[in-house]
Design a protein around this motif. Structure first.
Motif, short mmCIF file in Angstrom:
data_model
loop_
_atom_site.label_atom_id
_atom_site.label_comp_id
_atom_site.label_asym_id
_atom_site.label_seq_id
_atom_site.Cartn_x
_atom_site.Cartn_y
_atom_site.Cartn_z
N VAL A 286 80.90 49.74 -17.90
CA VAL A 286 80.95 50.90 -17.00
C VAL A 286 80.49 52.18 -17.69
CG1 VAL A 286 82.81 49.95 -15.60
CG2 VAL A 286 83.36 51.47 -17.48
N LEU A 287 80.19 52.11 -18.99
CA LEU A 287 79.66 53.31 -19.66
C LEU A 287 78.19 53.46 -19.30
CD1 LEU A 287 81.00 53.46 -23.31
CD2 LEU A 287 81.61 54.89 -21.39
N PRO A 288 77.82 54.59 -18.70
CA PRO A 288 76.40 54.76 -18.37
C PRO A 288 75.58 54.98 -19.64
CG PRO A 288 77.66 56.68 -17.71
CD PRO A 288 78.64 55.70 -18.27
N PHE A 289 74.78 53.99 -19.95
CA PHE A 289 74.02 53.94 -21.20
C PHE A 289 73.20 55.20 -21.44
CE2 PHE A 289 70.21 52.36 -23.48
CZ PHE A 289 70.83 51.90 -24.62
N LEU A 290 72.36 55.52 -20.46
CA LEU A 290 71.43 56.63 -20.66
C LEU A 290 72.16 57.96 -20.73
CD1 LEU A 290 68.34 56.70 -20.90
CD2 LEU A 290 68.31 57.61 -18.62
N SER A 291 73.19 58.13 -19.90
CA SER A 291 73.91 59.40 -19.91
C SER A 291 74.59 59.64 -21.25
CB SER A 291 74.96 59.44 -18.80
OG SER A 291 74.39 59.08 -17.58
N ILE A 292 75.14 58.56 -21.84
CA ILE A 292 75.78 58.71 -23.14
C ILE A 292 74.73 59.12 -24.17
CG2 ILE A 292 77.00 57.50 -24.97
CD1 ILE A 292 78.87 57.60 -22.81
N VAL A 294 72.06 60.72 -23.56
CA VAL A 294 71.70 62.10 -23.26
C VAL A 294 72.74 63.04 -23.88
CG1 VAL A 294 71.65 63.78 -21.39
CG2 VAL A 294 70.35 61.69 -21.19
N MET A 295 74.01 62.69 -23.75
CA MET A 295 75.06 63.53 -24.33
C MET A 295 74.90 63.63 -25.83
SD MET A 295 78.66 63.30 -22.36
CE MET A 295 79.29 62.15 -23.48
N THR A 298 71.89 65.82 -26.58
CA THR A 298 72.02 67.27 -26.38
C THR A 298 73.08 67.86 -27.30
OG1 THR A 298 73.08 66.51 -24.36
CG2 THR A 298 71.25 67.97 -24.08
N SER A 380 61.50 56.88 -22.59
CA SER A 380 62.32 57.41 -21.50
C SER A 380 63.05 58.67 -21.94
CB SER A 380 63.34 56.38 -21.05
OG SER A 380 62.71 55.20 -20.66
N LEU A 381 63.64 58.60 -23.14
CA LEU A 381 64.38 59.77 -23.63
C LEU A 381 63.44 60.94 -23.83
CD1 LEU A 381 66.82 58.03 -26.07
CD2 LEU A 381 67.41 59.35 -24.07
N LEU A 384 62.79 62.66 -20.70
CA LEU A 384 63.90 63.53 -20.31
C LEU A 384 63.96 64.78 -21.18
CD1 LEU A 384 66.91 61.16 -19.64
CD2 LEU A 384 65.77 62.65 -18.04
N LEU A 386 64.32 64.69 -24.51
CA LEU A 386 65.21 64.47 -25.64
C LEU A 386 64.52 63.69 -26.77
CD1 LEU A 386 68.44 63.59 -23.69
CD2 LEU A 386 68.03 65.62 -25.05
N TRP B 195 60.25 54.33 -13.95
CA TRP B 195 59.49 55.59 -13.98
C TRP B 195 58.07 55.37 -14.46
CZ3 TRP B 195 57.39 56.99 -18.62
CH2 TRP B 195 58.00 56.53 -19.78
N THR B 308 71.40 53.82 -14.24
CA THR B 308 71.08 54.99 -15.04
C THR B 308 69.58 55.11 -15.26
OG1 THR B 308 71.67 53.60 -16.91
CG2 THR B 308 73.25 55.26 -16.24
N ILE B 312 65.45 58.77 -14.66
CA ILE B 312 64.11 59.25 -14.99
C ILE B 312 63.18 59.08 -13.80
CG2 ILE B 312 62.30 59.10 -16.70
CD1 ILE B 312 64.40 57.84 -18.51
N LEU B 349 79.14 52.78 -11.65
CA LEU B 349 79.02 51.46 -12.27
C LEU B 349 80.25 50.63 -11.97
CD1 LEU B 349 77.44 52.34 -15.70
CD2 LEU B 349 76.44 50.97 -13.91
#
Lengths: 447, 371
Positions: A286-292, A294-295, A298, A380-381, A384, A386, B195, B308, B312, B349
């Protein structure tokens, strides 16, 4: 060793494996070439360099090989100075110490389009009295145009396109167009032939010097074209290869090996260790891979190595660990494990030397097939915003192009070049992984 | 014959139904609780990651300072003060408020308090971003974007699922044929994210052919007519949904075709063929039915991977969903929105996993509910 040979032989029977291997080999050669010809520090210095590094390049032009496919040949960019090109210099020293310096820049213009711009980079040394310069333009038909006169500073730039006086003289037509037109010709194509730029400078003092560099910004440039900062895209395209390969391979290797180790540990110890690994897997789902990512990008660091580490960590506890665990559970019951236990092998030895080696063959196809995903992850990063701040990568090229609206303005080469390379890399590993999967898991072959 | 067994068959059936019902309810409840606990742990990790650098603390401090300032502006005495005094007064008020809220409590205690807030998506105000309604609340900003993400994901995943199942069934019938081989050859294309295909689709259909819009949600200015609005929305939906579909297309077909092939070589299928059951029925009852759990599992994994990944895709197509808000938040360094985004994705999720659990039970009678 023998098995490796056998597997290699079997691989040759699959055309996709052969194609994949050849493609990966090509990529490796390019990576080595990039790292040798443009060392790391130089690549970064060039990529982060501004106008002073890239002034000789035109802005936003496609690669030179575009000319091969079009009937109308666009002018290429070139530089003429004391070391390159057709350059002549005549110095006439007068009795009063002053000297008349004539510099002639000759170039052959055989194109169907006008250049983006023309420039003179002027340098002079003097004590008190500044040298005087007049610029003349000679067309192939022998017509001479007086471009302008100026007094030289120690360093100055003259841009033909920015000279409003010249534009007025040429009846309001942009100089970089008007200077190439022949009045006798009715069509609006540039006249082909040998052009000359003639600079006559008067240096008033004996020690005074005048030097100039003629730069023409064409409509095409080099192997890969240029971006909005005049940078040669070739550098990022070339350096993107080792970066993508390193990121993809290391991430895939790290993920596969660690997944295997954790699955083996879970299966071996059972009990709470196994339970913990299972729970971590469920949380990770349930951990959003991309969002983590991104965190992390940043808040902490955009370094490609930090991102690599975090992506590996997040990729260990996925569905794969469950299927591997099931497989280990079976292996655990084998008689050779029983025997090893009987003679008193330690847990560590049992896991690392007996359990894991047994499963390595099943690991390899998955490893190779997961490389493209990680290569694309880096891109992908970067899309975004990053991406690694220093390294030139394919993803950053796509990001630059996108941010500057390359698709809207028709600068397709800017996006397509890195995209094609990404696709090439992804395809190479996907093809190989596909074939390996069939070799190592024969039950797939029938289906 | 005893008195007890005087139940009519109808009563028996009823009792059995009731039994199944309670079992299903208890199963759903257990799954719900486990998943909720999982989400709590996941969000706690998210908070820890964000707060390790003190970013959540900073969100709180900024919020407090803003509150204090708005309170003081209406204070007459404050207006008459000098700059130095004003500053001292603000600092003092902020310090009191920080103590009240507990910003000086130990890290772990604070983290748990944030967890509570995060679970309610109560993340205070965004630093720079605003919702279309003008609100600065992170929760509103995110909830406003949610329907667009759900629309894009729903449409694309629905199409992907049904097209793939349909085509995979057809291919398994013509095993080894030309199209079968083409699909196998094309299955590596799924290693590229959506994307990536989006860029090519924009290039072909928007930039070169100029038949579909580059990006966005509707035409500008948005049409007043409801029908025209929907039409314009659909037109803008084609390319982003298309890129999401293409990215998963060939791999799904390939995987599912393989499942179908495995199941179509089972003995009972041969038997049915020998009995002369119609092809269509064989496919539906004897092949599709037992394969469905496998298909749903593989579909679930793509869906989880793509949730997720759509970030993009939305960015590339300037689709005003959650992913796009994450992109804007990165650009503006809007920390509350970034954290909130991560949390809302964690919820999405978990909901996906939950729904799939339920679907799984419904389609696979072998999964014994509640036992």
């Amino acid at each position: 060793m023998k098995t490796a040979k056998r597997i290699f032989k079997e691989m040759l029977r699959y055309p996709s494996a052969v194609i994949g291997l050849v493609m990966i080999f090509i990529l490796l050669v390019i990576a080595v070439y990039a790292m040798i010809t443009i060392p790391y520090s130089q690549a970064i210095a060039l990529w982060r360099g501004g106008e002073e590094v890239w002034y000789q390049n035109p802005k936003l032009v496609p690669p030179a090989w575009f000319n091969w496919f079009s009937k109308e040949k666009s002018p290429e960019s070139f530089v003429i100075n004391s070391s390159t090109g057709d350059y002549q210099r005549i110095v006439d020293v007068k009795s009063d110490g002053s000297s008349l310096i004539t510099m002639t820049y000759t170039f052959d213009f055989q194109y169907d389009d006008f250049p983006q711009d023309m420039m003179l980079y002027l340098k002079s040394t003097y004590q008190e009295k500044k040298p005087f310069l007049s610029i003349a333009w000679m067309t192939p038909s022998g017509e001479q145009v007086r471009v302008g006169d100026m007094i030289l500073d120690s360093s100055s730039t003259y841009r033909f396109s920015q000279d409003e006086k010249l534009k007025l003289k040429l009846e309001g037509v942009d100089p970089q167009v008007a200077l190439f037109l022949n009045e006798d010709q009715t069509n609006s194509a540039p006249e082909k032939g040998k052009y000359q730029v003639i600079l006559s400078a008067v240096a008033w003092e004996p020690e005074s010097t005048v030097d100039a560099e003629f730069v023409m910004h064409g409509q095409v440039y080099g192997l890969a074209g240029t971006d909005i900062y005049r940078r040669d895209l070739r550098i990022a395209l070339l350096w993107g290869v080792p970066v993508a390969l390193a990121f993809g391979l290391l991430a895939a290797l790290g993920t596969s090996v660690l997944t295997m180790v954790f699955a083996a540990i879970g299966a071996w110890y059972d009990g709470w260790v196994d339970g913990l690994i299972q729970r971590i897997t469920e949380v990770n789902l349930v951990l959003p891979f991309l969002s983590i990512l991104v965190m992390v990008g940043t808040f902490y660091s955009r370094s490609i190595w930090v991102i690599l580490g975090v992506s590996v960590l997040l990729s260990i506890f996925t569905g794969q660990i469950k299927s591997l665990r099931a497989a280990f559970m079976q292996v655990k019951e084998s008689t050779y494990i029983e025997a090893a236990k009987a003679y008193g092998a330690s847990n560590r030895r049992l896991i690392l030397m007996y359990l894991i080696p047994r499963m390595i063959p099943t690991l390899i196809p998955g490893l190779v097939s997961s490389v493209p995903a990680f290569v694309f992850l880096e891109a992908s990063l970067a899309v975004l915003g990053l991406g690694d701040p220093t390294l030139p990568t394919w993803g950053k090229l796509i990001n630059d192009a996108f941010v500057n609206g390359a698709l809207y303005k028709g600068q397709y080469y800017w996006i397509l070049e890195p995209a094609v390379l990404l696709m090439f890399t992804g395809l190479a590993f996907a093809l190989l992984g596909f074939a390996l999967d069939r070799i190592f898991n024969p039950r797939l072959r029938e289906a | 014959m005893t008195v007890d067994s005087q139940d009519t068959p109808n009563d028996l059936q009823n009792r059995k139904n009731l039994n199944t019902f309670t079992r299903v309810v208890s199963y759903v409840a257990t799954r719900l609780v486990t998943l909720f606990l999982t989400v709590v742990v996941g969000i706690f990790l998210t908070i820890m990651i964000a707060n390790m650098g003190g970013y959540v603390d900073n969100i709180m401090r900024a919020k407090i300072r803003e509150q204090v300032l708005t309170q003081l502006v209406s204070n007459v005495g404050y207006k008459l003060m000098g700059t130095e005094d004003r500053k001292a007064m603000v600092d003092e008020a902020v310090a009191i408020e920080e103590q009240r809220i507990g910003l000086n409590t130990p890290f772990i205690v604070r983290s748990f308090r944030y967890l509570g807030n995060a679970l309610k998506l109560d993340l205070g105000n965004a630093l720079f971003m605003t919702a279309d309604s003008g609100s600065r609340q992170v929760r509103l900003i995110l909830l406003e974007r949610l329907p667009y993400t759900l629309l894009l994901m729903g449409v694309s995943q629905f199409c992907l699922f049904f097209f793939s199942v349909f085509i995979a069934l057809n291919l398994s019938r013509k095993y080894g044929g030309f199209w079968d081989k083409v699909t196998i050859a094309l299955s590596p294309t799924s290693s590229a994210p959506p994307w990536f295909y989006g860029i090519f689709l924009i290039l072909i259909f928007a930039a070169v052919l100029r038949v579909l819009p580059f990006s966005g949600l509707v035409d500008s200015p948005p049409p007043d007519n409801k029908w025209l609005y929907t039409l314009s929305l659909l037109k803008h939906l084609i390319l982003p949904a298309g890129s999401l579909i293409i990215s998963g297309f060939f791999l799904s077909i390939y995987t599912w075709r393989t499942f179908f092939l495995i199941y179509s070589s089972e003995d009972y299928v041969e038997m049915a063929k020998a009995k002369g059951v119609v092809d269509r029925d064989i496919e539906r009852r004897y092949i599709l039915r037992p394969t469905l759990p496998n298909i749903v599992t593989s579909f679930a994994l793509t869906l989880i991977g793509i949730w997720t990944g759509a970030t993009i895709t939305e960015t590339v197509f300037i689709w005003p969903g959650l992913g796009r808000s994450l992109y804007s938040a990165i650009g503006l360094y809007d920390v509350p929105v970034i954290v909130g985004n991560t949390i809302i994705f964690a919820y999405l999720l978990a909901i996906t996993v939950f729904v799939l659990d339920i679907v799984y039970v419904l389609i696979d009678p072998r999964v014994k509910v509640g036992r």
